[in-house]
Write a protein that holds these residues in place. Sequence first.
Motif, PDB file in Angstrom:
ATOM      1  N   GLN A 340       0.987  -1.105   0.177  1.00 56.26           N
ATOM      2  CA  GLN A 340      -0.190  -0.144  -0.274  1.00 56.26           C
ATOM      3  C   GLN A 340       1.270   1.501  -0.371  1.00 56.26           C
ATOM      4  O   GLN A 340       0.561   2.141  -0.645  1.00 56.26           O
ATOM      5  N   GLN A 344       1.617   4.017  -2.169  1.00 59.99           N
ATOM      6  CA  GLN A 344       0.735   5.801  -2.324  1.00 59.99           C
ATOM      7  C   GLN A 344       2.260   6.877  -2.472  1.00 59.99           C
ATOM      8  O   GLN A 344       2.152   7.465  -2.386  1.00 59.99           O
ATOM      9  N   GLY A 363      -6.612   3.324 -10.950  1.00 59.09           N
ATOM     10  CA  GLY A 363      -6.744   2.249  -9.234  1.00 59.09           C
ATOM     11  C   GLY A 363      -7.021   1.009  -8.389  1.00 59.09           C
ATOM     12  O   GLY A 363      -7.685   0.858  -7.376  1.00 59.09           O
ATOM     13  N   ASP A 375     -14.867   2.807  -9.935  1.00 57.37           N
ATOM     14  CA  ASP A 375     -13.972   3.750  -9.953  1.00 57.37           C
ATOM     15  C   ASP A 375     -13.219   3.488  -7.941  1.00 57.37           C
ATOM     16  O   ASP A 375     -13.303   4.255  -7.138  1.00 57.37           O
ATOM     17  N   THR A 377      -9.919   4.478  -6.893  1.00 58.73           N
ATOM     18  CA  THR A 377      -8.455   5.696  -7.268  1.00 58.73           C
ATOM     19  C   THR A 377      -8.676   5.446  -6.121  1.00 58.73           C
ATOM     20  O   THR A 377      -7.624   6.232  -5.445  1.00 58.73           O
ATOM     21  N   ASP A 378      -9.102   6.331  -5.649  1.00 61.00           N
ATOM     22  CA  ASP A 378      -9.019   6.403  -3.458  1.00 61.00           C
ATOM     23  C   ASP A 378      -8.536   5.606  -2.830  1.00 61.00           C
ATOM     24  O   ASP A 378      -8.583   5.806  -1.698  1.00 61.00           O
ATOM     25  N   SER A 379      -8.770   3.972  -3.665  1.00 62.05           N
ATOM     26  CA  SER A 379      -8.089   2.966  -2.289  1.00 62.05           C
ATOM     27  C   SER A 379      -6.942   3.687  -2.259  1.00 62.05           C
ATOM     28  O   SER A 379      -6.364   3.487  -1.047  1.00 62.05           O
ATOM     29  N   PRO A 381      -4.708   6.834  -2.673  1.00 62.97           N
ATOM     30  CA  PRO A 381      -3.935   8.232  -3.136  1.00 62.97           C
ATOM     31  C   PRO A 381      -2.844   8.835  -2.980  1.00 62.97           C
ATOM     32  O   PRO A 381      -1.873   7.771  -1.895  1.00 62.97           O
ATOM     33  N   TYR A 382      -1.943   9.218  -3.439  1.00 59.07           N
ATOM     34  CA  TYR A 382      -0.671   9.627  -3.566  1.00 59.07           C
ATOM     35  C   TYR A 382      -0.428  10.634  -2.984  1.00 59.07           C
ATOM     36  O   TYR A 382      -1.014  11.601  -1.650  1.00 59.07           O
ATOM     37  N   ASP A 383      -0.247   9.936  -1.114  1.00 63.78           N
ATOM     38  CA  ASP A 383      -0.004  10.849  -0.241  1.00 63.78           C
ATOM     39  C   ASP A 383       1.427  10.245   0.185  1.00 63.78           C
ATOM     40  O   ASP A 383       1.514   9.378   0.886  1.00 63.78           O
TER      41      ASP A 383
END
Length: 550
Positions: A340, A344, A363, A375, A377-379, A381-383
């Motif tokens: 994960q 990210q 995603g 969708d 993509t929130d699984s 997110p770039y962080d």
Amino acid sequence: MHRAATPLVRTLVASALVASVGLAACGDDEDDSAASDTTAAPDATEATAATSEPGGTGTDVAISSGPADGTATTPGDTSPGGEGDAEASVVVGAVLSPTSLDILHQPGAALDAVLLDNIYETLLTVEDDGTISPGLAALPEVSDDATVYTFTLEDGVTFHNGDGLTADDVVFSLDELRSETGTFAEDFATIDTVTAIDDLTVEVTLTQPDSELQFNLTRRGGAVVQADATELENSAVGTGPFSFVEWDVGASITIARNDAYWGDPAGVSEVTFQYFTDPNAAVNAFTTGDVDILTGVNSDLVGPLQDNSDYIVNQGTTNGEFTLGFNNERAPLDNRDVRQAIRQAIDKEGLLELYNGFGTIIGGPVPPADPWYEDLTDSAPYDTEAAEELLDGAGVTDGTALTLVYPNIYPTNAAEYIASQLAEVGIEVEIETVEFSVWLEQVFTNADYDMTVVLHVEPHDIDNYANPDYYWRYDSADVQQLIGDARTSTSPEESVELLKQAAAQIAADSPVDWLLLYADLTVSRPEVTGYPTNDTASRFDASGITVATG
């Protein structure tokens, strides 16, 4: 410049990277001959004289290409417009050339792109929205327990040699495709028997319900070859809108309009599929006037074409998930938090810029074309801060080294981008560039790697995540149960819902990172219309192409 019934007048070139790696996730695609021996079409009776011998093995990875409805990046329309020159000839190009024309036993998207829809037709067809429609057969009658499918064939359909299509041809084709050496042996594992009830009726009996059966019959699994056909390796006798003319091995395949076709006639008289290996040469051929339509244009080369008002550039869809795979059995990647964190730590928007904005961030394991797409993509997110916290919690220290086994068929800029992104969170990436044949042995077969990338183009490929022996070594009992239940469900709605749940669980587990979904870029001149723009490297229906008169 279009001369009636004359080859080499115009060229359609499929120079996509998607084409060159269409096999990548399924095994070795041998459709890459560079020879130039010429094989002419045999006498029609000669092509159907004896039982065919089983050929090679492998897994088909092609999917239907949609009609010309991609998103235009410059103004234009690829749908047929006005009256066309019925005597025009065009040339279609591709990267990978078949080493055999055996649609029953030889794997490879290159073969499907030429033969499906053009020479061979399928029992069923699929619409752009995923709806299954009639093909050579009407939609089947299905028993209450969903284990018996009864197909009624179109009456009056003939093969290119003049013989009528019968149920025996369907039985022969399905039995060969599901045989040990057939290209659909795995997909058709649930088929128990295929029986000709009468000349136009076929009954398929399953060992258990199979929600994918009808979809598979829209692909190569539904292709119908004449019973007891021979010389399948160098000829093709089907029922489609074109008939086989000549195969210059490694160089080109020529097909001509079938004037006795049972459906709508093809819009041009002759099409030659010509093979190119250099995308720059393909673009040069287009810009010098030898090419009318260029498919699978490299995103690095599309800019000047977009800037020219004489050209129409379209962005179509593909099923190509460019995937960063993790070895789920090897520490520290056996830890979900580490996987994960890596997801990210990689900015997908920045990666998309490397491809000049062409592509889609998804995603998750499902492309938008599949009915169970959501969708996700929130699984992940770039962080980078969240990534560092996950790595710290998993005990991964700064300077931890991971090797990225990188097939040399891809530009290295993506590998360098991944390495630079992971360096920001303390992971040192060593890029190990290998020949694709080495990748197949080392990664795909032996799972000897930390991370790797490959382009997955198989349709409905969520089943891969239910196989713990797949090269990711991802083993989730929950996902396996969900996908298995979806496959045997007799309710389409229930099957879709179960697969949505499976996709969400897969995304949460992060067995891989889905970097982006490849785009299919095509460019043409305005007078040539009616060509497909979606997944053109996997399936190219040339019957709708028209060339404007005058």
